[in-house]
Design a protein around this motif. Structure first.
Motif, mmCIF file in Angstrom:
data_model
loop_
_atom_site.group_PDB
_atom_site.id
_atom_site.type_symbol
_atom_site.label_atom_id
_atom_site.label_comp_id
_atom_site.label_asym_id
_atom_site.label_seq_id
_atom_site.Cartn_x
_atom_site.Cartn_y
_atom_site.Cartn_z
ATOM 1 N N GLN A 184 62.115 95.721 -12.565
ATOM 2 C CA GLN A 184 60.754 95.206 -12.433
ATOM 3 C C GLN A 184 60.775 93.787 -11.879
ATOM 4 O O GLN A 184 59.939 93.433 -11.040
ATOM 5 N N GLY A 185 61.709 92.964 -12.338
ATOM 6 C CA GLY A 185 61.836 91.611 -11.811
ATOM 7 C C GLY A 185 62.181 91.605 -10.335
ATOM 8 O O GLY A 185 61.601 90.850 -9.553
ATOM 9 N N ARG A 186 63.125 92.461 -9.937
ATOM 10 C CA ARG A 186 63.496 92.545 -8.514
ATOM 11 C C ARG A 186 62.322 93.008 -7.664
ATOM 12 O O ARG A 186 62.081 92.482 -6.573
ATOM 13 N N ARG A 187 61.592 94.004 -8.156
ATOM 14 C CA ARG A 187 60.453 94.540 -7.393
ATOM 15 C C ARG A 187 59.391 93.461 -7.199
ATOM 16 O O ARG A 187 58.850 93.281 -6.100
ATOM 17 N N LEU A 188 59.065 92.752 -8.270
ATOM 18 C CA LEU A 188 58.061 91.693 -8.184
ATOM 19 C C LEU A 188 58.498 90.608 -7.201
ATOM 20 O O LEU A 188 57.716 90.177 -6.349
ATOM 21 N N ALA A 189 59.756 90.182 -7.309
ATOM 22 C CA ALA A 189 60.244 89.116 -6.433
ATOM 23 C C ALA A 189 60.322 89.576 -4.982
ATOM 24 O O ALA A 189 59.993 88.811 -4.066
ATOM 25 N N SER A 190 60.740 90.808 -4.765
ATOM 26 C CA SER A 190 60.846 91.328 -3.389
ATOM 27 C C SER A 190 59.480 91.396 -2.722
ATOM 28 O O SER A 190 59.328 91.009 -1.555
ATOM 29 N N ILE A 191 58.475 91.869 -3.452
ATOM 30 C CA ILE A 191 57.143 91.971 -2.883
ATOM 31 C C ILE A 191 56.532 90.593 -2.690
ATOM 32 O O ILE A 191 55.880 90.321 -1.672
ATOM 33 N N ALA A 192 56.776 89.675 -3.613
ATOM 34 C CA ALA A 192 56.294 88.301 -3.438
ATOM 35 C C ALA A 192 56.923 87.675 -2.190
ATOM 36 O O ALA A 192 56.251 86.981 -1.427
ATOM 37 N N ALA A 193 58.217 87.925 -1.987
ATOM 38 C CA ALA A 193 58.904 87.369 -0.813
ATOM 39 C C ALA A 193 58.305 87.951 0.476
ATOM 40 O O ALA A 193 58.103 87.228 1.446
ATOM 41 N N ARG A 194 58.002 89.244 0.475
ATOM 42 C CA ARG A 194 57.399 89.873 1.664
ATOM 43 C C ARG A 194 56.019 89.292 1.936
ATOM 44 O O ARG A 194 55.665 89.026 3.086
ATOM 45 N N LEU A 195 55.236 89.108 0.884
ATOM 46 C CA LEU A 195 53.896 88.536 1.058
ATOM 47 C C LEU A 195 53.987 87.113 1.593
ATOM 48 O O LEU A 195 53.190 86.711 2.439
ATOM 49 N N GLU A 196 54.938 86.346 1.082
ATOM 50 C CA GLU A 196 55.107 84.977 1.533
ATOM 51 C C GLU A 196 55.506 84.922 3.006
ATOM 52 O O GLU A 196 55.074 84.042 3.746
ATOM 53 N N SER A 197 56.307 85.879 3.445
ATOM 54 C CA SER A 197 56.768 85.869 4.835
ATOM 55 C C SER A 197 55.676 86.238 5.817
ATOM 56 O O SER A 197 55.785 85.939 7.009
ATOM 57 N N THR A 198 54.603 86.872 5.345
ATOM 58 C CA THR A 198 53.499 87.235 6.229
ATOM 59 C C THR A 198 52.414 86.165 6.303
ATOM 60 O O THR A 198 51.493 86.268 7.105
ATOM 61 N N CYS A 199 52.502 85.173 5.421
ATOM 62 C CA CYS A 199 51.476 84.116 5.396
ATOM 63 C C CYS A 199 51.735 83.059 6.450
ATOM 64 O O CYS A 199 52.808 82.775 6.840
#
Length: 199
Positions: A184-199
């Motif tokens: 769950q921690g990896r999933r949250l961090a991975s999706i946060a990283a993807r969202l950050e890269s699109t901003c």
């Protein structure tokens, strides 16, 4: 380095143990780190009960933690199918963050612990999601693509990782609970990283 806020309340240590494993999973994602925080206990009249600095463990959460972090993992023990009063008290005081959109668009997940099977884990997780939806957060569950979710005989739900502490409140996680918390921690961090890269 971007940070995910791992915010929890723990009475006997079970939710804290989950938080530590979620933080470990977050650290496994390149460029991401966990910022672990807790909330103080409250009295029966819902007033702050603790000193400003906890005697041990992580610091108490501050509004700047919500502002600075790119995601949130929120954890609480179950109290009759709902989150514990200290976490509810903290969330109820976030009107300013709601008005300012502090959490809007950030990913979030939830986690919990109970003393008994069918002790309200899923309803607690769902109740914790409600204020996060009002803040405009993007909620993440724990998908069945995680094999441990089908194998667990203790904690674990598609709404978020959980722990079955037993009547004595033992904060020792099962191997499946550890696996799911880290995932769950990896999933949250991975999706946060993807969202950050699109901003």
């Amino acid at each position: 380095m971007r940070e995910i806020l791992v915010l929890y309340y723990s009475h006997r240590g079970s939710v804290r143990a989950l938080a530590e494993q979620i933080a470990y999973g977050i650290h496994q994602v390149p460029g991401m780190a966990a910022r672990v925080r807790t909330v103080p206990r409250v009295s029966t009249v819902c007033e702050a009960l603790e000193s400003d600095i906890p005697a041990d463990g992580p610091p108490y959460v501050e509004i700047r933690d919500l502002e600075e972090c790119v995601g949130l993992a929120l954890g609480s023990p179950t109290r009759f199918g709902n989150m514990a009063a200290p976490m509810k008290y903290f969330l109820d005081g976030l009107a300013g963050a709601w008005v300012n959109g502090t959490l809007a668009g950030k990913p979030a997940c939830v986690f919990s612990s109970t003393a008994s099977h069918h002790g309200g884990q899923e309803s607690t997780l769902l109740s914790m999601m409600l204020p996060l939806l009002h803040h405009g957060m993007l909620l993440l569950g724990l998908p069945y693509t995680e094999p441990a979710l089908n194998a667990t005989r203790t904690g674990g739900t598609p709404y978020g990782v959980t722990h079955l502490a037993g009547p004595d409140g033992v904060p020792v996680l099962s191997p499946e609970e550890i696996t799911l918390a880290q995932a769950q921690g990896r999933r949250l961090a991975s999706i946060a990283a993807r969202l950050e890269s699109t901003c």
